[in-house]
Design a protein around this motif. Structure first.
Motif, PDB file in Angstrom:
ATOM      1  N   ALA A  31      25.516  -2.685  -9.130  1.00  0.00           N
ATOM      2  CA  ALA A  31      26.093  -3.812  -9.459  1.00  0.00           C
ATOM      3  C   ALA A  31      27.569  -3.724  -8.817  1.00  0.00           C
ATOM      4  N   GLU A  32      27.802  -2.543  -8.501  1.00  0.00           N
ATOM      5  CA  GLU A  32      29.231  -2.310  -7.693  1.00  0.00           C
ATOM      6  C   GLU A  32      29.148  -2.839  -6.350  1.00  0.00           C
ATOM      7  N   GLU A  33      28.331  -2.497  -5.559  1.00  0.00           N
ATOM      8  CA  GLU A  33      28.031  -2.827  -4.310  1.00  0.00           C
ATOM      9  C   GLU A  33      26.671  -2.494  -3.816  1.00  0.00           C
ATOM     10  N   PRO A  34      26.382  -3.076  -2.691  1.00  0.00           N
ATOM     11  CA  PRO A  34      25.076  -2.966  -1.925  1.00  0.00           C
ATOM     12  C   PRO A  34      25.122  -1.308  -1.409  1.00  0.00           C
ATOM     13  N   MET A  35      24.052  -0.481  -1.709  1.00  0.00           N
ATOM     14  CA  MET A  35      24.240   1.073  -0.920  1.00  0.00           C
ATOM     15  C   MET A  35      22.867   1.231  -0.516  1.00  0.00           C
ATOM     16  N   TYR A  36      23.043   2.238   0.566  1.00  0.00           N
ATOM     17  CA  TYR A  36      21.931   2.746   1.201  1.00  0.00           C
ATOM     18  C   TYR A  36      21.135   3.905   0.325  1.00  0.00           C
ATOM     19  N   GLY A  37      20.111   4.416   0.270  1.00  0.00           N
ATOM     20  CA  GLY A  37      19.635   5.212  -0.529  1.00  0.00           C
ATOM     21  C   GLY A  37      20.051   6.440  -0.730  1.00  0.00           C
ATOM     22  N   LEU A  38      20.635   7.147   0.184  1.00  0.00           N
ATOM     23  CA  LEU A  38      21.184   8.435  -0.181  1.00  0.00           C
ATOM     24  C   LEU A  38      22.688   8.315  -0.783  1.00  0.00           C
ATOM     25  N   ALA A  39      23.351   7.179  -0.925  1.00  0.00           N
ATOM     26  CA  ALA A  39      24.618   6.748  -1.609  1.00  0.00           C
ATOM     27  C   ALA A  39      24.174   6.747  -3.033  1.00  0.00           C
ATOM     28  N   LEU A  75      19.118  -1.205   7.254  1.00  0.00           N
ATOM     29  CA  LEU A  75      20.320  -1.192   8.118  1.00  0.00           C
ATOM     30  C   LEU A  75      20.162  -0.760   9.589  1.00  0.00           C
ATOM     31  N   ASP A  76      19.463   0.226   9.660  1.00  0.00           N
ATOM     32  CA  ASP A  76      19.125   0.806  11.122  1.00  0.00           C
ATOM     33  C   ASP A  76      17.476   1.263  10.928  1.00  0.00           C
ATOM     34  N   LYS A  77      16.873   1.683  11.903  1.00  0.00           N
ATOM     35  CA  LYS A  77      15.439   1.940  11.929  1.00  0.00           C
ATOM     36  C   LYS A  77      15.068   3.126  10.839  1.00  0.00           C
ATOM     37  N   ARG A  78      16.170   4.148  10.355  1.00  0.00           N
ATOM     38  CA  ARG A  78      15.953   4.987   9.318  1.00  0.00           C
ATOM     39  C   ARG A  78      16.476   4.673   7.870  1.00  0.00           C
ATOM     40  N   THR A  79      17.216   3.810   8.007  1.00  0.00           N
ATOM     41  CA  THR A  79      18.126   3.729   6.704  1.00  0.00           C
ATOM     42  C   THR A  79      17.954   2.187   6.064  1.00  0.00           C
ATOM     43  N   ASN A  80      17.652   2.197   4.639  1.00  0.00           N
ATOM     44  CA  ASN A  80      17.502   0.798   3.848  1.00  0.00           C
ATOM     45  C   ASN A  80      18.768   0.795   3.158  1.00  0.00           C
ATOM     46  N   GLN A  81      19.006  -0.461   2.988  1.00  0.00           N
ATOM     47  CA  GLN A  81      20.080  -1.024   2.049  1.00  0.00           C
ATOM     48  C   GLN A  81      19.639  -1.303   0.923  1.00  0.00           C
ATOM     49  N   TYR A  82      20.227  -1.304  -0.371  1.00  0.00           N
ATOM     50  CA  TYR A  82      19.674  -1.972  -1.392  1.00  0.00           C
ATOM     51  C   TYR A  82      20.596  -2.741  -2.170  1.00  0.00           C
ATOM     52  N   GLU A  83      20.358  -3.942  -2.531  1.00  0.00           N
ATOM     53  CA  GLU A  83      21.403  -5.033  -3.156  1.00  0.00           C
ATOM     54  C   GLU A  83      20.846  -5.318  -4.526  1.00  0.00           C
ATOM     55  N   LEU A  84      21.577  -5.502  -5.390  1.00  0.00           N
ATOM     56  CA  LEU A  84      21.300  -6.235  -6.725  1.00  0.00           C
ATOM     57  C   LEU A  84      21.001  -7.614  -6.512  1.00  0.00           C
ATOM     58  N   THR A  85      19.673  -8.031  -7.110  1.00  0.00           N
ATOM     59  CA  THR A  85      19.432  -9.665  -7.002  1.00  0.00           C
ATOM     60  C   THR A  85      20.200 -10.262  -8.099  1.00  0.00           C
ATOM     61  N   GLU A  86      20.245 -11.695  -8.110  1.00  0.00           N
ATOM     62  CA  GLU A  86      20.629 -12.412  -9.291  1.00  0.00           C
ATOM     63  C   GLU A  86      19.805 -11.994 -10.670  1.00  0.00           C
ATOM     64  N   ALA A  87      18.590 -11.696 -10.426  1.00  0.00           N
ATOM     65  CA  ALA A  87      17.633 -11.194 -11.623  1.00  0.00           C
ATOM     66  C   ALA A  87      18.163  -9.953 -12.005  1.00  0.00           C
ATOM     67  N   THR A  91      19.716  -8.954 -15.537  1.00  0.00           N
ATOM     68  CA  THR A  91      19.424  -7.769 -16.340  1.00  0.00           C
ATOM     69  C   THR A  91      20.476  -6.710 -16.718  1.00  0.00           C
ATOM     70  N   VAL A  92      21.321  -6.293 -15.861  1.00  0.00           N
ATOM     71  CA  VAL A  92      22.391  -5.528 -16.250  1.00  0.00           C
ATOM     72  C   VAL A  92      23.299  -6.235 -17.379  1.00  0.00           C
ATOM     73  N   LEU A  93      23.629  -7.431 -17.108  1.00  0.00           N
ATOM     74  CA  LEU A  93      24.477  -8.144 -17.886  1.00  0.00           C
ATOM     75  C   LEU A  93      23.841  -8.194 -19.405  1.00  0.00           C
ATOM     76  N   GLY A  94      22.400  -8.485 -19.301  1.00  0.00           N
ATOM     77  CA  GLY A  94      21.702  -8.573 -20.631  1.00  0.00           C
ATOM     78  C   GLY A  94      21.661  -7.285 -21.388  1.00  0.00           C
ATOM     79  N   GLN A  95      21.811  -6.326 -20.838  1.00  0.00           N
ATOM     80  CA  GLN A  95      21.797  -5.183 -21.405  1.00  0.00           C
ATOM     81  C   GLN A  95      22.976  -4.394 -21.949  1.00  0.00           C
ATOM     82  N   LEU A  96      24.232  -4.926 -21.140  1.00  0.00           N
ATOM     83  CA  LEU A  96      25.438  -4.720 -21.653  1.00  0.00           C
ATOM     84  C   LEU A  96      25.638  -5.491 -22.761  1.00  0.00           C
TER      85      LEU A  96
END
Length: 119
Positions: A31-39, A75-87, A91-96
């Motif tokens: 929810a803070e920002e998109p991140m790669y898996g290791l982050a 992000l590159d051949k070895r790194t994926n980035q993950y980002e929260l969708t609207e859903a 979901t985060v807002l509903g839990q809060l």
């Protein structure tokens, strides 16, 4: 099945009630920002105070992607980035909202929440 897969009512996205705490924590981090898996892994390890292994993290990320709560991009051949969708955001807002509805039972508790928010 991964750690958190559950039977759903057939809807595309699961609600926070259908997710494990681990998956809810992943959504909160994203929810803070998109991140790669290791982050994401580092943030979880900081929160839990112990190592989070890849065999736990990535299947749960994949489940969240499959449930349309998280979007995965390359992000590159070895790194994926993950980002929260609207859903995922909803979901985060509903839990809060659910937690706050139960926690804020009087003005003193409302003041505690306001203090957390810096109001």
């Amino acid at each position: 099945m991964s750690e958190a897969q559950s039977v759903t009512d057939g809807s595309a996205a699961r609600s926070a009630a259908d997710l494990t705490a681990f998956q809810q924590n992943i959504l909160a981090i994203l929810a803070e920002e998109p991140m790669y898996g290791l982050a994401i892994k580092r943030e979880l390890e900081s929160y839990y105070g112990s190592e989070v292994n890849h065999g736990r993290l990535y299947p749960n990320l994949d489940d969240l992607v499959e449930d349309d709560l998280v979007e995965k991009s390359e992000l590159d051949k070895r790194t994926n980035q993950y980002e929260l969708t609207e859903a995922g955001h909803d979901t985060v807002l509903g839990q809060l909202e659910w937690v706050l509805d139960r926690f804020v039972t009087d003005e003193a508790r409302a003041d505690e929440v306001r203090a957390l928010l810096g109001e």
